[in-house]
Write a protein that holds these residues in place. Structure first.
Motif, PDB file in Angstrom:
ATOM      1  N   MET A   1       0.724  -1.174   0.304  1.00  0.00           N
ATOM      2  CA  MET A   1      -0.074  -0.035   0.056  1.00  0.00           C
ATOM      3  C   MET A   1       0.848   0.994   0.088  1.00  0.00           C
ATOM      4  SD  MET A   1      -2.897   1.114   2.899  1.00  0.00           S
ATOM      5  CE  MET A   1      -1.492   2.235   3.776  1.00  0.00           C
ATOM      6  N   SER A   2       0.667   2.023  -0.827  1.00  0.00           N
ATOM      7  CA  SER A   2       1.252   3.433  -0.935  1.00  0.00           C
ATOM      8  C   SER A   2       0.556   4.567  -0.471  1.00  0.00           C
ATOM      9  CB  SER A   2       1.560   3.785  -2.208  1.00  0.00           C
ATOM     10  OG  SER A   2       2.302   5.119  -2.513  1.00  0.00           O
ATOM     11  N   THR A   3       1.191   5.414   0.631  1.00  0.00           N
ATOM     12  CA  THR A   3       0.642   6.614   1.132  1.00  0.00           C
ATOM     13  C   THR A   3       1.324   7.754   0.424  1.00  0.00           C
ATOM     14  OG1 THR A   3       2.314   6.396   3.002  1.00  0.00           O
ATOM     15  CG2 THR A   3       0.014   5.535   3.254  1.00  0.00           C
ATOM     16  N   ALA A   4       1.987   7.713  -0.557  1.00  0.00           N
ATOM     17  CA  ALA A   4       2.628   8.909  -1.287  1.00  0.00           C
ATOM     18  C   ALA A   4       1.476   9.698  -1.903  1.00  0.00           C
ATOM     19  CB  ALA A   4       3.639   8.425  -2.355  1.00  0.00           C
ATOM     20  N   LEU A   5       1.856  11.095  -1.605  1.00  0.00           N
ATOM     21  CA  LEU A   5       0.773  11.904  -2.411  1.00  0.00           C
ATOM     22  C   LEU A   5       0.773  11.703  -3.833  1.00  0.00           C
ATOM     23  CD1 LEU A   5       1.858  15.073  -0.485  1.00  0.00           C
ATOM     24  CD2 LEU A   5       0.150  13.498   0.288  1.00  0.00           C
ATOM     25  N   GLN A   6      -0.426  11.458  -4.388  1.00  0.00           N
ATOM     26  CA  GLN A   6      -0.858  11.129  -5.766  1.00  0.00           C
ATOM     27  C   GLN A   6      -2.084  11.786  -5.957  1.00  0.00           C
ATOM     28  OE1 GLN A   6      -0.209   6.729  -5.840  1.00  0.00           O
ATOM     29  NE2 GLN A   6       1.962   6.852  -6.122  1.00  0.00           N
TER      30      GLN A   6
ATOM     31  N   SER B   1      -4.663  13.445   1.716  1.00  0.00           N
ATOM     32  CA  SER B   1      -4.277  12.282   0.970  1.00  0.00           C
ATOM     33  C   SER B   1      -4.693  10.947   1.551  1.00  0.00           C
ATOM     34  CB  SER B   1      -2.670  12.374   1.131  1.00  0.00           C
ATOM     35  OG  SER B   1      -2.259  11.959   2.385  1.00  0.00           O
ATOM     36  N   ALA B   2      -4.394   9.759   0.862  1.00  0.00           N
ATOM     37  CA  ALA B   2      -4.935   8.520   1.217  1.00  0.00           C
ATOM     38  C   ALA B   2      -4.012   8.225   2.674  1.00  0.00           C
ATOM     39  CB  ALA B   2      -4.514   7.530   0.129  1.00  0.00           C
ATOM     40  N   GLY B   3      -2.964   8.546   2.913  1.00  0.00           N
ATOM     41  CA  GLY B   3      -2.286   8.428   4.311  1.00  0.00           C
ATOM     42  C   GLY B   3      -3.154   8.599   5.375  1.00  0.00           C
ATOM     43  N   ALA B   4      -3.879   9.767   5.168  1.00  0.00           N
ATOM     44  CA  ALA B   4      -4.929  10.261   6.425  1.00  0.00           C
ATOM     45  C   ALA B   4      -6.242   9.869   6.479  1.00  0.00           C
ATOM     46  CB  ALA B   4      -4.687  11.786   6.158  1.00  0.00           C
ATOM     47  N   SER B   5      -6.569   8.709   5.757  1.00  0.00           N
ATOM     48  CA  SER B   5      -7.653   8.166   5.494  1.00  0.00           C
ATOM     49  C   SER B   5      -8.501   7.747   6.591  1.00  0.00           C
ATOM     50  CB  SER B   5      -7.786   6.685   4.518  1.00  0.00           C
ATOM     51  OG  SER B   5      -7.057   5.923   5.493  1.00  0.00           O
ATOM     52  N   PHE B   6      -8.043   7.827   7.853  1.00  0.00           N
ATOM     53  CA  PHE B   6      -8.699   7.355   8.987  1.00  0.00           C
ATOM     54  C   PHE B   6      -8.818   8.799   9.974  1.00  0.00           C
ATOM     55  CE2 PHE B   6      -9.941   5.016  12.927  1.00  0.00           C
ATOM     56  CZ  PHE B   6     -11.362   4.447  12.133  1.00  0.00           C
ATOM     57  N   VAL B   7      -8.240   9.920   9.422  1.00  0.00           N
ATOM     58  CA  VAL B   7      -8.315  11.261  10.197  1.00  0.00           C
ATOM     59  C   VAL B   7      -9.266  11.866   9.856  1.00  0.00           C
ATOM     60  CG1 VAL B   7      -6.660  13.285  10.875  1.00  0.00           C
ATOM     61  CG2 VAL B   7      -5.814  10.937   9.910  1.00  0.00           C
ATOM     62  N   ASN B   8     -10.320  12.152  10.848  1.00  0.00           N
ATOM     63  CA  ASN B   8     -11.631  12.820  10.750  1.00  0.00           C
ATOM     64  C   ASN B   8     -11.914  13.592  11.797  1.00  0.00           C
ATOM     65  OD1 ASN B   8     -13.848  13.804   9.098  1.00  0.00           O
ATOM     66  ND2 ASN B   8     -14.906  12.221  10.316  1.00  0.00           N
ATOM     67  N   GLY B   9     -12.228  15.092  11.940  1.00  0.00           N
ATOM     68  CA  GLY B   9     -12.478  15.683  12.873  1.00  0.00           C
ATOM     69  C   GLY B   9     -11.443  16.049  13.765  1.00  0.00           C
ATOM     70  N   ALA B  10     -10.236  16.015  13.182  1.00  0.00           N
ATOM     71  CA  ALA B  10      -8.985  16.268  13.910  1.00  0.00           C
ATOM     72  C   ALA B  10      -8.415  17.717  13.850  1.00  0.00           C
ATOM     73  CB  ALA B  10      -7.822  15.611  13.337  1.00  0.00           C
ATOM     74  N   ILE B  11      -8.032  18.398  15.119  1.00  0.00           N
ATOM     75  CA  ILE B  11      -7.952  19.660  14.819  1.00  0.00           C
ATOM     76  C   ILE B  11      -6.438  19.733  15.384  1.00  0.00           C
ATOM     77  CG2 ILE B  11      -8.342  22.016  16.321  1.00  0.00           C
ATOM     78  CD1 ILE B  11     -10.977  20.662  14.833  1.00  0.00           C
TER      79      ILE B  11
END
Ligand SMILES: NC(=O)c1ccc[n+]([C@@H]2O[C@H](COP(=O)([O-])OP(=O)(O)OC[C@H]3O[C@@H](n4cnc5c(N)ncnc54)[C@H](O)[C@@H]3O)[C@@H](O)[C@H]2O)c1
Length: 256
Positions: free
Chosen positions: A1-6, A236-246
């Motif tokens: 799995m790639s988390t690079a910015l694409q 990005s896909a690397g932040a796919s589970f980041v939601n509502g974060a401050i």
């Protein structure tokens, strides 16, 4: 799995992209392959950002004039972006102003109204129109620019502090509302960053850049690109589970 910015084939909208953090963000989205809608109230600055992006190969970048506090303009902006590119995937609602206002007891009402209109209502209006466009594109990600003073107060800028606290609440609300629609909504809280906003206020005597740097554990202020990289990563896909974060991006100030 790639988390690079694409971000090839993706479309990003950045407000306040004519200068500072927004310009750095627009350039970073373009560097990752996105077509970028460069949004600003100042056409000269916005076109300058487009030229900078095109010089480094971002041929799909285009300037869209908009005052983010005006609902008709924001609605027209999102329509124009969708018509131009056929989709909207990412938005960085970043435009903001920070004029010198005085304290809570003497801040002029007209300045209060304008700061709230741009910094808070502008972010809400952005999301109001971006979210349906993103749902039509199958999902997306939004980053709102709050501030360190969105989490902790600082004297003598009551409207600015209130607006940035408001952006935090608004971000969390939208994050809850659209999580199942495939839209993530997060906020960044930059510390002092070397942009025209800070340079202007330093020149006006509101503070010194050295003084701002001394308050930071890292003993410096940020380069705009250090803030932009976080905004782009949040989309990005690397932040796919980041939601509502401050997310503070402040060299550690809020840790103390
Ligand atoms: N620079 C900092 O130290 C710092 C720290 C924390 C948060 N922030 C926030 O980051 C964001 C960007 O700040 P910056 O320092 O890059 O500011 P800046 O003043 O350098 O750039 C802001 C850009 O927004 C545009 N703009 C202003 N009003 C607008 C409107 N109504 N509609 C559309 N565009 C508008 C300006 O023309 C300008 O190009 C702001 O929301 C600011 O509050 C900045």
């Amino acid at each position: 799995m790639s988390t690079a910015l694409q971000f090839n084939g993706r479309v990003a909208l950045v407000t306040g992209a004519g200068a500072g953090i927004g310009r750095a963000s627009a350039r970073a989205f373009a560097a990752a392959g996105a077509a970028v809608a460069v949004v600003d109230i100042d056409a000269g600055l916005g076109e300058e950002t487009v030229t900078l992006i095109r010089q480094t190969g971002g041929t799909a970048a285009r300037f869209f004039p908009c005052d983010v506090s005006d609902e008709q303009q924001v609605a027209g902006l999102v329509r124009a972006v969708a018509d131009t590119y056929g989709r909207l995937d990412f938005a960085h609602n970043n435009a903001g102003i920070s004029p010198v206002t005085g304290n809570t007891a003497n801040c002029p009402k007209a300045l209060w109204d304008r700061i709230i209109a741009v910094n808070l209502t502008g972010v809400w209006l952005g999301m109001k129109y971006e979210i349906p466009a993103m749902i039509a594109a199958g999902g997306g990600a939004i980053v709102n620019t709050s501030s360190g003073v969105g989490l902790k107060a600082f004297p003598n800028q009551p409207a600015y502090v209130a607006s940035k606290h408001g952006v935090v609440g608004l971000t969390k609300t939208a994050a809850l509302e659209f999580a199942t629609a495939g839209i993530r909504v997060n906020a960044i809280c930059p510390g002092a960053t070397l942009t025209p906003m800070v340079e202007t206020k330093a020149r006006a005597g509101a503070y010194t850049i050295e003084g701002m740097a001394s308050m930071c554990p890292m003993k410096r202020i940020a380069d705009p690109d250090e803030i932009a990289q976080v905004a782009v990563w949040l989309c990005s896909a690397g932040a796919s589970f980041v939601n509502g974060a401050i997310l503070p991006v402040d060299g550690g100030i809020l840790a103390g």
